[in-house]
Design a protein around this motif. Structure first.
Motif, mmCIF file in Angstrom:
data_model
loop_
_atom_site.group_PDB
_atom_site.id
_atom_site.type_symbol
_atom_site.label_atom_id
_atom_site.label_comp_id
_atom_site.label_asym_id
_atom_site.label_seq_id
_atom_site.Cartn_x
_atom_site.Cartn_y
_atom_site.Cartn_z
ATOM 1 N N CYS A 1 0.676 -1.193 0.456
ATOM 2 C CA CYS A 1 0.094 -0.001 -0.181
ATOM 3 C C CYS A 1 0.860 1.351 0.232
ATOM 4 O O CYS A 1 2.007 1.083 0.424
ATOM 5 N N CYS B 1 0.977 3.420 2.047
ATOM 6 C CA CYS B 1 1.129 3.694 3.594
ATOM 7 C C CYS B 1 2.736 2.557 3.683
ATOM 8 O O CYS B 1 3.310 3.214 4.837
ATOM 9 N N HIS C 1 2.498 -0.543 4.222
ATOM 10 C CA HIS C 1 1.881 -1.659 4.593
ATOM 11 C C HIS C 1 2.186 -2.959 3.102
ATOM 12 O O HIS C 1 1.833 -2.928 2.240
ATOM 13 N N CYS D 1 -6.646 -2.380 1.925
ATOM 14 C CA CYS D 1 -5.813 -1.908 3.375
ATOM 15 C C CYS D 1 -6.030 -1.887 4.768
ATOM 16 O O CYS D 1 -6.374 -0.914 5.227
ATOM 17 N N CYS E 1 -4.050 0.643 6.746
ATOM 18 C CA CYS E 1 -4.542 2.187 6.595
ATOM 19 C C CYS E 1 -6.401 3.106 6.115
ATOM 20 O O CYS E 1 -6.763 3.927 6.092
HETATM 21 ZN ZN LIG Z 1 -2.535 1.012 3.886
#
Ligand SMILES: [Zn+2]
Length: 180
Positions: free
Chosen positions: A30, A32, A34, A67, A70
């Motif tokens: 992701c 973010c 992850h 995800c 997030c």
């Molecule tokens: Zn994420």
């Protein structure tokens, strides 16, 4: 958010790959950071507009992922489908090539079998011309040999001789450039 899976050049290839190797669509991370995204179903696009008497592939499934870190979802398009258009990149490539060799908008419209209307063709052409400084500056590092084709027409004719339009647009999308 939309991601693009490179190397999928046709709707047939997309559907075959989705069935045989759906994992290839799962993003590795992701944005973010992850690493473990979950499958989150599909939405559908009406991307098959050939209308040439072949079996229609619509609705075309587009996989989505979630995800758990997030809470964001993303969809993963095959390279052949533009993020914001009904028409496949291959349709627009034919039109772009017709215009690049000097055909008028009217003649291009009359000679293409995509059913894209004249206004749509005009809009695509204008966008390509307007976006040329941005597109060429992002694409040149990927295709240094195009440096000697500085003008709009030579640049695109040379690039489309090397790679499909979808691949150029995929590279731009990965660099966060809005594609037409
Ligand atoms: Zn994420």
């Amino acid at each position: 958010m939309t991601l693009i899976l490179p190397g999928i050049h046709s709707l047939d290839q997309h559907i075959t790959t989705l069935l045989s190797n759906p994992e290839s669509y799962r993003p590795r991370r992701c944005p973010c950071g992850h690493a473990k995204l979950w499958c989150h179903g599909c939405y559908t696009r009406q991307s098959d507009r050939k209308d040439l008497g072949e079996p229609c592939l619509n609705p075309v499934p587009i996989p989505r992922f979630y995800c758990p870190e997030c809470g964001c979802t993303c969809s993963v398009l095959p390279e052949c489908i533009p993020p914001r258009s009904w028409y496949l990149w291959e349709v627009r490539q034919v039109i772009l090539l017709l215009l690049l060799v000097g055909n008028s908008i009217g003649r291009t419209h009359a000679s293409n079998c995509s059913r894209a209307c004249r206004k749509t063709i005009e809009r695509w052409w204008r966008r390509f011309r307007d976006c040329f400084p941005t597109f060429s500056s992002h694409l040149l590092p990927h295709f240094p040999c195009l440096g000697r084709h500085a003008g709009f027409t030579d640049f695109w004719r040379s690039l489309l001789g090397l790679r499909p339009l979808s691949q150029a647009m995929c590279l731009l999308h990965q660099e966060k450039v809005t594609v037409p």
